[in-house]
Design an enzyme around this catalytic site. Structure first.
Site, PDB file in Angstrom:
ATOM      1  N   HIS A 194       0.804  -1.211   0.000  1.00 12.40           N
ATOM      2  CA  HIS A 194       0.000   0.000   0.000  1.00 12.40           C
ATOM      3  C   HIS A 194       0.844   1.270   0.000  1.00 12.40           C
ATOM      4  O   HIS A 194       0.509   2.232  -0.670  1.00 12.40           O
ATOM      5  CB  HIS A 194      -1.025   0.040   1.126  1.00 12.40           C
ATOM      6  CG  HIS A 194      -2.122   0.999   0.794  1.00 12.40           C
ATOM      7  ND1 HIS A 194      -3.041   0.737  -0.190  1.00 12.40           N
ATOM      8  CD2 HIS A 194      -2.386   2.239   1.215  1.00 12.40           C
ATOM      9  CE1 HIS A 194      -3.836   1.770  -0.339  1.00 12.40           C
ATOM     10  NE2 HIS A 194      -3.472   2.707   0.494  1.00 12.40           N
TER      11      HIS A 194
ATOM     12  N   TYR B 108       1.418   5.432  -2.371  1.00  5.60           N
ATOM     13  CA  TYR B 108       1.676   6.829  -2.017  1.00  5.60           C
ATOM     14  C   TYR B 108       2.980   7.310  -2.629  1.00  5.60           C
ATOM     15  O   TYR B 108       3.119   8.492  -2.944  1.00  5.60           O
ATOM     16  CB  TYR B 108       1.640   6.996  -0.495  1.00  5.60           C
ATOM     17  CG  TYR B 108       0.247   6.744   0.013  1.00  5.60           C
ATOM     18  CD1 TYR B 108      -0.748   7.698  -0.188  1.00  5.60           C
ATOM     19  CD2 TYR B 108      -0.112   5.546   0.585  1.00  5.60           C
ATOM     20  CE1 TYR B 108      -2.036   7.452   0.197  1.00  5.60           C
ATOM     21  CE2 TYR B 108      -1.408   5.290   0.974  1.00  5.60           C
ATOM     22  CZ  TYR B 108      -2.373   6.250   0.779  1.00  5.60           C
ATOM     23  OH  TYR B 108      -3.660   6.004   1.140  1.00  5.60           O
TER      24      TYR B 108
ATOM     25  N   HIS C 291     -10.624   0.096  -9.171  1.00  5.97           N
ATOM     26  CA  HIS C 291     -10.223   1.093  -8.188  1.00  5.97           C
ATOM     27  C   HIS C 291      -8.800   1.570  -8.435  1.00  5.97           C
ATOM     28  O   HIS C 291      -8.540   2.764  -8.521  1.00  5.97           O
ATOM     29  CB  HIS C 291     -10.353   0.522  -6.777  1.00  5.97           C
ATOM     30  CG  HIS C 291      -9.701   1.369  -5.735  1.00  5.97           C
ATOM     31  ND1 HIS C 291     -10.234   2.576  -5.337  1.00  5.97           N
ATOM     32  CD2 HIS C 291      -8.542   1.225  -5.053  1.00  5.97           C
ATOM     33  CE1 HIS C 291      -9.422   3.128  -4.442  1.00  5.97           C
ATOM     34  NE2 HIS C 291      -8.401   2.332  -4.256  1.00  5.97           N
ATOM     35  N   PHE C 292      -7.855   0.635  -8.578  1.00  2.00           N
ATOM     36  CA  PHE C 292      -6.479   1.137  -8.675  1.00  2.00           C
ATOM     37  C   PHE C 292      -6.160   1.674 -10.063  1.00  2.00           C
ATOM     38  O   PHE C 292      -5.264   2.489 -10.205  1.00  2.00           O
ATOM     39  CB  PHE C 292      -5.445   0.130  -8.148  1.00  2.00           C
ATOM     40  CG  PHE C 292      -5.228  -1.104  -8.938  1.00  2.00           C
ATOM     41  CD1 PHE C 292      -4.564  -1.078 -10.146  1.00  2.00           C
ATOM     42  CD2 PHE C 292      -5.665  -2.328  -8.452  1.00  2.00           C
ATOM     43  CE1 PHE C 292      -4.358  -2.237 -10.864  1.00  2.00           C
ATOM     44  CE2 PHE C 292      -5.456  -3.496  -9.158  1.00  2.00           C
ATOM     45  CZ  PHE C 292      -4.805  -3.446 -10.379  1.00  2.00           C
ATOM     46  N   HIS C 293      -6.924   1.243 -11.071  1.00  2.00           N
ATOM     47  CA  HIS C 293      -6.718   1.895 -12.365  1.00  2.00           C
ATOM     48  C   HIS C 293      -7.216   3.342 -12.309  1.00  2.00           C
ATOM     49  O   HIS C 293      -6.613   4.241 -12.880  1.00  2.00           O
ATOM     50  CB  HIS C 293      -7.406   1.130 -13.486  1.00  2.00           C
ATOM     51  CG  HIS C 293      -6.564   0.003 -14.019  1.00  2.00           C
ATOM     52  ND1 HIS C 293      -6.489  -1.215 -13.411  1.00  2.00           N
ATOM     53  CD2 HIS C 293      -5.735  -0.072 -15.097  1.00  2.00           C
ATOM     54  CE1 HIS C 293      -5.658  -2.007 -14.088  1.00  2.00           C
ATOM     55  NE2 HIS C 293      -5.182  -1.327 -15.116  1.00  2.00           N
TER      56      HIS C 293
ATOM     57  N   ARG D 274     -10.964 -11.111 -10.702  1.00  6.61           N
ATOM     58  CA  ARG D 274      -9.945 -10.445 -11.503  1.00  6.61           C
ATOM     59  C   ARG D 274      -8.875 -11.450 -11.943  1.00  6.61           C
ATOM     60  O   ARG D 274      -8.846 -12.574 -11.461  1.00  6.61           O
ATOM     61  CB  ARG D 274      -9.322  -9.299 -10.707  1.00  6.61           C
ATOM     62  CG  ARG D 274      -8.630  -9.749  -9.451  1.00  6.61           C
ATOM     63  CD  ARG D 274      -8.308  -8.586  -8.534  1.00  6.61           C
ATOM     64  NE  ARG D 274      -7.056  -7.948  -8.911  1.00  6.61           N
ATOM     65  CZ  ARG D 274      -6.190  -7.421  -8.038  1.00  6.61           C
ATOM     66  NH1 ARG D 274      -6.456  -7.454  -6.749  1.00  6.61           N
ATOM     67  NH2 ARG D 274      -5.091  -6.842  -8.436  1.00  6.61           N
ATOM     68  N   ARG D 275      -8.010 -11.028 -12.861  1.00  7.83           N
ATOM     69  CA  ARG D 275      -6.858 -11.821 -13.286  1.00  7.83           C
ATOM     70  C   ARG D 275      -7.242 -13.159 -13.907  1.00  7.83           C
ATOM     71  O   ARG D 275      -6.576 -14.168 -13.690  1.00  7.83           O
ATOM     72  CB  ARG D 275      -5.928 -12.072 -12.106  1.00  7.83           C
ATOM     73  CG  ARG D 275      -5.266 -10.819 -11.652  1.00  7.83           C
ATOM     74  CD  ARG D 275      -4.591 -11.020 -10.327  1.00  7.83           C
ATOM     75  NE  ARG D 275      -3.733  -9.905 -10.018  1.00  7.83           N
ATOM     76  CZ  ARG D 275      -3.356  -9.571  -8.797  1.00  7.83           C
ATOM     77  NH1 ARG D 275      -3.763 -10.274  -7.786  1.00  7.83           N
ATOM     78  NH2 ARG D 275      -2.576  -8.551  -8.593  1.00  7.83           N
TER      79      ARG D 275
END
Lengths: 162, 549
Positions: B215, B219, B366-368, B429-430
């Site tokens: 995580h 950042y 979300h992370f895209h 996913r994946r």
């Protein structure tokens, strides 16, 4: 702003406790090298088992590239406890439209609980990359009316995959 | 300064040069998993492609971009040459060799383990070695950032370090802490097995160590975007930064709160109990604070700019902002995506609600949206802002740049909104390809088709980005001939605060005390979860080498 965070944290606690969303946090180890030789995850003990208190326990092995057994039958409206482990690599499973969603990490038994509200077939894919055959790793959970479900205390029920 | 420019440009070119093929792979993957026909329909290729896409986007694009940005910021914000140029080029070389090693191994089919490794799956040693060199080489950059800031402070006793330099040094400290998790995982668990020294792998321990990185690294990716919000955007908008001290506090909070939160990636894992999962949920909520502070400070700074430009009324100042500037436009679009993606993140970080979406397409979405959208669109804006200063040639052109940014924004929304919904419908996913005849899978088919359209838009946008950067960098001379008197390129100016600080407390001018706080928090949050594996009964699994199929 702190109040905002407090409210959000409150939502997490309430949704966790009241809506019975229990991620697997049981921390039970199992030796992946010997689990097939005896104990809870020996092949004859896999499938759905009736417990004395009326609930059922579904024991599964997740392995490259399938679940054993790859189809299980459970009763509607009953507490169902899934206990899953892996003899090889990391897997996972999800039952869409329920709260069943867990990683399956070799060396540990993942336990999740749910109660199926509707009769029907649920597809259960492996949802963590486990190797080049990952896309073929799908199983099925068939939920049948409670009165049609009967498993003698010592037998393990499975269903024939269609 | 010229030498620093070449250094920064070399890093940027590696980042964007590999970014484009990784976008091509991403677009192909979307076609593969959709009901539409795809060329080279092969699941082995799909997973190798996901591995390469993830490795390039998560490790290569980001590390090279941040390093290049750090060198550019050091030279321009301190207003003097970088100390340690030779070491910087050596670091660049090590990172490049590592990148090529890892990429070649993936392409050869010997590292299909995805960028998150997933031991006991075991790739070729060359893959892990490559990643290790990339991360290790970047530690030279970390040291150089700290050294350059320290030397400047020694020569300017009592003076506040320029905000941009302060922030990039916070980024360097954060990266060193972040990388510690994956470095220990590689050295302690994976490489001994890859080299044949051990036969078994403790999957739970490996996952936990990786979560330390997993995580905080987000950042690290995000920091250049935030530095641009604070140090570049108010200047481009024609205003001032609302508060310099608030900005310093925000970067310190990112350093402190990014680390002890990684376990929210392990909520659905059986190897950790509810106690530490909940503790890290609480810590994760604190990471929201610096982002909320940023939204406030940046909106206040932009309001100052908008009113200075003649904007009136409650919302009139928004229209008065210079939206034709790529930096301004990208920041606006970035904030919109941050808003959408941030709400999704609140669900992911919630111990219980995470059960609904863990490992589904929701997470990919979300992370895209947060990384590919919010962060990477700011990488584009930073490149557009810096390119003329680094190359000495004007950007060709701002109109094309605006098209590129809008395409990226809409492409990202059209890709990720259907993925969010498909995730709620339980799509894992994946997965290389789906059997869309299964009823529970069939209901996601139309959503996946729509997302492919977004993927094509993202691909067009990425091609346009490279076209603009190449044209501005290399073809500018011939263009300039048509313009007899090319307009002079102003130097890069960082935003001034409304009240520029004359003195700041030592705690807001360095990181010594904050690194101690990070250490304490990491030990508190991860000491037991990592330590427990040494006391649990035997639970290691044999390593599973992945070989070329």
């Amino acid at each position: 702003m702190l109040a905002l965070l407090a409210v959000m944290l409150g939502v997490v606690v309430v949704s966790g406790v009241a809506q019975a969303l229990h991620p697997p946090s049981n921390v039970e180890t199992i030796d992946p090298l010997t689990l097939h030789l005896g104990g809870e995850f020996v092949e004859s003990n896999l499938g759905t088992a009736q417990e004395a208190d009326g609930s059922v326990t579904v024991r599964l092995i997740a392995e490259q590239f399938g679940f054993v057994p790859n189809c299980v039958t459970v009763p509607e409206g009953t507490l169902v406890r899934f206990r899953v482990t892996s003899p090889d690599v990391i897997h996972g499973l999800i039952l869409a439209d329920t709260n069943v969603n867990t990683m399956v990490v070799p060396g540990f038994v993942a336990e999740v609980r749910t109660r199926f509200g509707a009769v029907g077939d649920y597809t259960m894919p492996c949802h963590e990359f486990c190797g080049v055959g990952h896309q073929g790793m799908w199983a099925r959970v068939t939920v049948i009316p409670k009165d049609q479900f009967s498993a003698p205390p010592l037998a393990r029920t499975r269903c024939v995959p269609r | 300064m010229f030498r620093a420019n070449r250094l920064a440009l070399a890093h940027y070119w590696v980042a964007f040069g590999l970014f484009l093929p990784a976008v091509v792979l991403g677009a192909w993957q979307m076609l593969m998993r959709s009901p539409l026909p795809a060329p080279l329909d092969d699941s082995n290729l799909y997973y190798a492609s996901v591995t390469l896409h993830g490795t390039v986007m998560a490790y290569v694009l980001t590390t090279f971009f941040v390093m290049g940005f750090g060198y550019a910021v050091t030279a321009s914000s301190l207003g003097r040459p970088i100390r340690g140029m030779r070491a910087a080029w050596i670091g660049f070389g090590i990172c490049l060799v590592g990148t090529l090693m890892a990429a070649a191994t993936i392409i050869a089919g010997h590292a299909t383990v995805l960028y998150t490794f997933y031991p006991p799956l075991l790739a070729s040693t060359w893959f892990y070695g490559g990643v290790f060199l990339l991360v290790g080489g970047s530690m030279i950059w970390v040291v150089l950032m700290i050294v350059n800031m320290s030397l400047w402070k020694r020569e300017h006793p009592g003076a506040p370090v320029p905000l941009a330099m302060f922030a990039i040094t916070a980024t360097a400290c954060l990266w060193a802490w972040t990388a510690s998790g994956v470095a220990v995982e590689l050295l302690g668990v994976i490489l001994p097995a890859a080299l044949g020294m051990t036969r078994q792998i403790d999957a739970g321990l490996a996952r936990t160590l990786f979560s330390v990185t997993l995580h905080a690294i987000v950042y690290f990716w995000l920091m250049p975007a935030y530095i641009a919000f604070y140090a570049l955007l108010p200047q481009v908008a024609g205003g001032r930064l609302y508060s310099d001290k608030m900005a310093r506090l925000v970067f310190i909070m990112f350093l402190v709160f990014s680390l002890p939160v990684g376990m929210h990636h392990l909520f659905a894992d059986p190897e950790h109990g509810v106690g530490f999962k909940f503790l890290q949920t609480v810590f994760t909520f604190f990471v929201v604070l610096p982002t909320l502070l940023t939204v406030f400070t940046i909106c206040a700074s932009l309001e100052i700019a908008g009113r200075a430009r003649g904007g009136r009324g409650v919302f009139g100042w928004i229209g008065a902002l210079p939206w034709r500037e790529p930096m301004m436009l990208a920041s606006g679009l970035s904030f919109l995506m941050l808003g959408l993606g941030g709400f999704g993140g609140l669900i992911n970080m919630s111990y219980a609600m995470n059960s609904m979406i863990h490992n589904t397409s929701w997470v990919t979405a979300h992370f895209h949206l947060i990384f590919g959208g919010t962060v990477v669109i700011m990488y584009f804006a930073i490149a557009y802002e810096m390119w003329p200063r680094l190359t000495g040639r004007p950007l060709r052109s701002k109109t094309l740049a605006r098209w590129q940014l809008w395409l990226w924004f809409w492409g990202m929304l059209i890709t990720t909104i259907p993925w969010h919904i498909a995730g709620l419908l339980g799509q894992p996913r994946r997965v290389a390809n789906f059997d869309y005849r299964i009823p529970q899978v069939a209901r996601t088919a139309a959503l996946v088709d729509v997302s492919v359209v977004g993927g094509v838009m993202l691909l067009v946008s990425a091609v346009l980005l490279i076209f603009i950067l190449v044209r501005s960098h290399f073809a500018a001379r011939s263009e300039a001939r048509r313009e007899p008197v090319p307009a002079p390129i102003p130097a890069l100016h960082y935003a001034l605060a409304v009240y520029p600080p004359q003195r700041v407390p030592a705690a807001l001018n360095g990181f010594a005390v904050w690194n101690v706080v990070v250490l304490v928090l990491v030990v508190a949050a991860y000491g037991y979860p990592i330590g427990q594996f040494f006391f649990l009964k035997p639970h290691s699994a044999p390593a599973y080498p992945v070989t070329r199929p």
